[in-house]
Design a protein around this motif. Structure first.
Motif, mmCIF file in Angstrom:
data_model
loop_
_atom_site.group_PDB
_atom_site.id
_atom_site.type_symbol
_atom_site.label_atom_id
_atom_site.label_comp_id
_atom_site.label_asym_id
_atom_site.label_seq_id
_atom_site.Cartn_x
_atom_site.Cartn_y
_atom_site.Cartn_z
ATOM 1 N N ILE A 1 0.840 -1.203 0.000
ATOM 2 C CA ILE A 1 0.000 0.000 0.000
ATOM 3 C C ILE A 1 0.876 1.254 0.000
ATOM 4 O O ILE A 1 0.616 2.203 -0.742
ATOM 5 N N ARG A 2 1.929 1.233 0.803
ATOM 6 C CA ARG A 2 2.832 2.396 0.851
ATOM 7 C C ARG A 2 3.555 2.598 -0.476
ATOM 8 O O ARG A 2 3.754 3.726 -0.920
ATOM 9 N N ALA A 3 3.964 1.504 -1.098
ATOM 10 C CA ALA A 3 4.735 1.610 -2.342
ATOM 11 C C ALA A 3 3.869 1.901 -3.560
ATOM 12 O O ALA A 3 4.305 2.582 -4.484
ATOM 13 N N HIS A 4 2.632 1.372 -3.576
ATOM 14 C CA HIS A 4 1.818 1.445 -4.800
ATOM 15 C C HIS A 4 0.528 2.245 -4.655
ATOM 16 O O HIS A 4 -0.195 2.405 -5.640
ATOM 17 N N GLY A 5 0.238 2.722 -3.445
ATOM 18 C CA GLY A 5 -0.940 3.555 -3.245
ATOM 19 C C GLY A 5 -2.221 2.896 -3.734
ATOM 20 O O GLY A 5 -2.460 1.721 -3.445
ATOM 21 N N PRO A 6 -3.027 3.626 -4.504
ATOM 22 C CA PRO A 6 -4.314 3.078 -4.941
ATOM 23 C C PRO A 6 -4.178 1.882 -5.897
ATOM 24 O O PRO A 6 -5.150 1.176 -6.138
ATOM 25 N N ARG A 7 -2.987 1.640 -6.404
ATOM 26 C CA ARG A 7 -2.777 0.492 -7.304
ATOM 27 C C ARG A 7 -2.277 -0.743 -6.539
ATOM 28 O O ARG A 7 -1.940 -1.755 -7.144
ATOM 29 N N ALA A 8 -2.242 -0.667 -5.204
ATOM 30 C CA ALA A 8 -1.687 -1.762 -4.400
ATOM 31 C C ALA A 8 -2.439 -3.076 -4.601
ATOM 32 O O ALA A 8 -1.821 -4.134 -4.752
ATOM 33 N N GLU A 9 -3.775 -3.016 -4.613
ATOM 34 C CA GLU A 9 -4.550 -4.255 -4.783
ATOM 35 C C GLU A 9 -4.225 -4.930 -6.102
ATOM 36 O O GLU A 9 -4.007 -6.143 -6.158
ATOM 37 N N ALA A 10 -4.203 -4.162 -7.174
ATOM 38 C CA ALA A 10 -3.894 -4.728 -8.490
ATOM 39 C C ALA A 10 -2.477 -5.296 -8.500
ATOM 40 O O ALA A 10 -2.234 -6.385 -9.041
ATOM 41 N N TYR A 11 -1.552 -4.574 -7.884
ATOM 42 C CA TYR A 11 -0.176 -5.058 -7.803
ATOM 43 C C TYR A 11 -0.110 -6.387 -7.052
ATOM 44 O O TYR A 11 0.536 -7.340 -7.496
ATOM 45 N N LEU A 12 -0.764 -6.462 -5.884
ATOM 46 C CA LEU A 12 -0.731 -7.681 -5.070
ATOM 47 C C LEU A 12 -1.370 -8.861 -5.802
ATOM 48 O O LEU A 12 -0.865 -9.983 -5.743
ATOM 49 N N ARG A 13 -2.476 -8.612 -6.485
ATOM 50 C CA ARG A 13 -3.135 -9.711 -7.227
ATOM 51 C C ARG A 13 -2.239 -10.215 -8.359
ATOM 52 O O ARG A 13 -2.098 -11.415 -8.582
ATOM 53 N N SER A 14 -1.624 -9.303 -9.080
ATOM 54 C CA SER A 14 -0.724 -9.686 -10.173
ATOM 55 C C SER A 14 0.485 -10.445 -9.633
ATOM 56 O O SER A 14 0.886 -11.488 -10.175
ATOM 57 N N SER A 15 1.054 -9.936 -8.552
ATOM 58 C CA SER A 15 2.188 -10.600 -7.923
ATOM 59 C C SER A 15 1.777 -11.981 -7.418
ATOM 60 O O SER A 15 2.502 -12.966 -7.594
ATOM 61 N N GLY A 16 0.598 -12.078 -6.806
ATOM 62 C CA GLY A 16 0.092 -13.356 -6.314
ATOM 63 C C GLY A 16 -0.045 -14.377 -7.423
ATOM 64 O O GLY A 16 0.289 -15.562 -7.245
ATOM 65 N N ASP A 17 -0.533 -13.942 -8.590
ATOM 66 C CA ASP A 17 -0.649 -14.857 -9.740
ATOM 67 C C ASP A 17 0.714 -15.405 -10.137
ATOM 68 O O ASP A 17 0.876 -16.605 -10.378
ATOM 69 N N ALA A 18 1.711 -14.517 -10.200
ATOM 70 C CA ALA A 18 3.059 -14.945 -10.589
ATOM 71 C C ALA A 18 3.663 -15.887 -9.548
ATOM 72 O O ALA A 18 4.278 -16.904 -9.895
ATOM 73 N N LEU A 19 3.464 -15.574 -8.266
ATOM 74 C CA LEU A 19 4.007 -16.419 -7.205
ATOM 75 C C LEU A 19 3.313 -17.780 -7.169
ATOM 76 O O LEU A 19 3.953 -18.810 -6.948
ATOM 77 N N ARG A 20 2.012 -17.780 -7.397
ATOM 78 C CA ARG A 20 1.244 -19.033 -7.433
ATOM 79 C C ARG A 20 1.767 -19.952 -8.522
ATOM 80 O O ARG A 20 1.882 -21.163 -8.334
ATOM 81 N N SER A 21 2.111 -19.396 -9.673
ATOM 82 C CA SER A 21 2.620 -20.233 -10.765
ATOM 83 C C SER A 21 3.956 -20.855 -10.386
ATOM 84 O O SER A 21 4.273 -21.962 -10.804
ATOM 85 N N ARG A 22 4.715 -20.160 -9.538
ATOM 86 C CA ARG A 22 5.990 -20.679 -9.068
ATOM 87 C C ARG A 22 5.804 -21.817 -8.051
ATOM 88 O O ARG A 22 6.710 -22.584 -7.797
ATOM 89 N N LEU A 23 4.599 -21.876 -7.479
ATOM 90 C CA LEU A 23 4.295 -22.889 -6.459
ATOM 91 C C LEU A 23 3.231 -23.872 -6.943
ATOM 92 O O LEU A 23 2.465 -24.421 -6.159
ATOM 93 N N SER A 24 3.188 -24.112 -8.246
ATOM 94 C CA SER A 24 2.137 -24.960 -8.819
ATOM 95 C C SER A 24 2.131 -26.372 -8.238
ATOM 96 O O SER A 24 1.085 -27.031 -8.202
ATOM 97 N N ASP A 25 3.279 -26.846 -7.738
ATOM 98 C CA ASP A 25 3.323 -28.182 -7.148
ATOM 99 C C ASP A 25 2.583 -28.247 -5.805
ATOM 100 O O ASP A 25 2.338 -29.338 -5.284
ATOM 101 N N PHE A 26 2.179 -27.104 -5.253
ATOM 102 C CA PHE A 26 1.404 -27.086 -4.004
ATOM 103 C C PHE A 26 -0.087 -26.851 -4.255
ATOM 104 O O PHE A 26 -0.874 -26.846 -3.310
ATOM 105 N N ALA A 27 -0.498 -26.674 -5.500
ATOM 106 C CA ALA A 27 -1.882 -26.321 -5.808
ATOM 107 C C ALA A 27 -2.882 -27.369 -5.332
ATOM 108 O O ALA A 27 -3.990 -27.030 -4.921
ATOM 109 N N GLY A 28 -2.509 -28.633 -5.362
ATOM 110 C CA GLY A 28 -3.428 -29.687 -4.931
ATOM 111 C C GLY A 28 -3.620 -29.723 -3.423
ATOM 112 O O GLY A 28 -4.705 -30.043 -2.928
#
Length: 197
Positions: A108-135
Motif C-alpha cells: 500500500i505504501r509503495a503502490h498507493g491506490p494500485r496496491a490491490e492490483a499489484y498484489l493480485r498480479s504478484s500473487g498470480d506470478a508467485l502461485r505459478s511458481r508454487l504450482s506443485d502445491f496447488a493440490g
C-alpha cells in the motif's frame, strides 16, 4: 488447549468480543498469547526457527480481521512486508483461512491506490511458481467480509491456502499436517526467489 481449539475459540467469540473494548479482554489475550503458544507447539515437529505472533488489533480498536502468523525471520518479522503464513478470521462467517500471503502495508505504501492490483498480479506470478502445491493448498482466493484498505489488501495479498469450517477445526492431525504443507510452500517460495518477479 490445542491449535484447533484456539482457532475455533477466535472464530466463535470474535464477533461478540468486538462489542467490548479489547484492553484486558480474555479473547485479546488468547489471540496475543494463547493461540500463538498453540501454534508454536504445532510447529515443534517442523524443523527450523519461526517467529509466531497474533494480533487482535491495535490500541483501543479491534482489527476488522484478526490474524495469527508464522514468520521466517530471514524473510520478515512483520505482517507489513515480505511474505508469511497466516491464519485470517473473516468477519462475516464462521471459517478461518490458512494463507500464504504477501505483506500488505508495504505494498500500500509503495503502490498507493494500485496496491490491490499489484498484489493480485504478484500473487498470480508467485502461485505459478508454487504450482506443485496447488493440490494441497487449493484456495487461489479468499474473502474476508470486511470493507477497508487492510481487509481488501489481505484478500489481494493471498497467494494460496486452505479454508476451514468449524467442524474441520476439530481434526488436530489434519491442522498440523496442513500447517506442515504451508510451511513447505513458504520455504519453497523462499528457495525459488521469494517476491522477486
Amino acid at each position: 488447549m490445542s491449535l484447533g481449539h484456539a482457532l475455533r475459540r477466535i472464530v466463535e467469540e470474535y464477533p461478540l468480543a468486538r462489542l467490548d473494548p479489547p484492553a484486558g479482554h480474555p479473547l485479546a489475550a488468547v489471540i496475543r498469547r494463547g493461540a500463538p503458544d498453540e501454534l508454536r507447539a504445532a510447529l515443534e515437529c517442523v524443523e527450523g526457527s519461526f517467529l509466531v505472533k497474533g494480533s487482535p488489533g491495535r490500541g483501543s480498536h479491534w482489527a476488522a480481521v484478526p490474524w495469527l502468523a508464522v514468520f521466517d525471520p530471514a524473510i520478515t518479522t512483520s505482517a507489513t512486508r515480505g511474505y508469511y503464513l497466516v491464519y485470517l478470521f473473516p468477519a462475516d462467517r464462521e471459517v478461518v483461512h490458512l494463507s500464504l500471503a504477501q505483506g500488505t502495508v508495504a505494498a500500500i505504501r509503495a503502490h498507493g491506490p494500485r496496491a490491490e492490483a499489484y498484489l493480485r498480479s504478484s500473487g498470480d506470478a508467485l502461485r505459478s511458481r508454487l504450482s506443485d502445491f496447488a493440490g494441497r493448498l487449493p484456495n487461489r482466493s479468499i474473502t474476508l467480509g470486511s470493507a477497508g484498505e487492510l481487509p481488501e489488501g489481505y484478500e489481494a495479498a493471498h497467494i494460496l491456502g486452505l479454508t476451514y469450517d468449524l467442524d474441520a477445526l476439530g481434526d488436530e492431525r489434519r491442522l498440523r499436517a496442513d500447517l506442515s504443507v504451508g510451511v513447505a510452500a513458504y520455504r519453497a517460495l523462499k528457495a525459488r526467489g521469494g517476491l522477486a518477479l
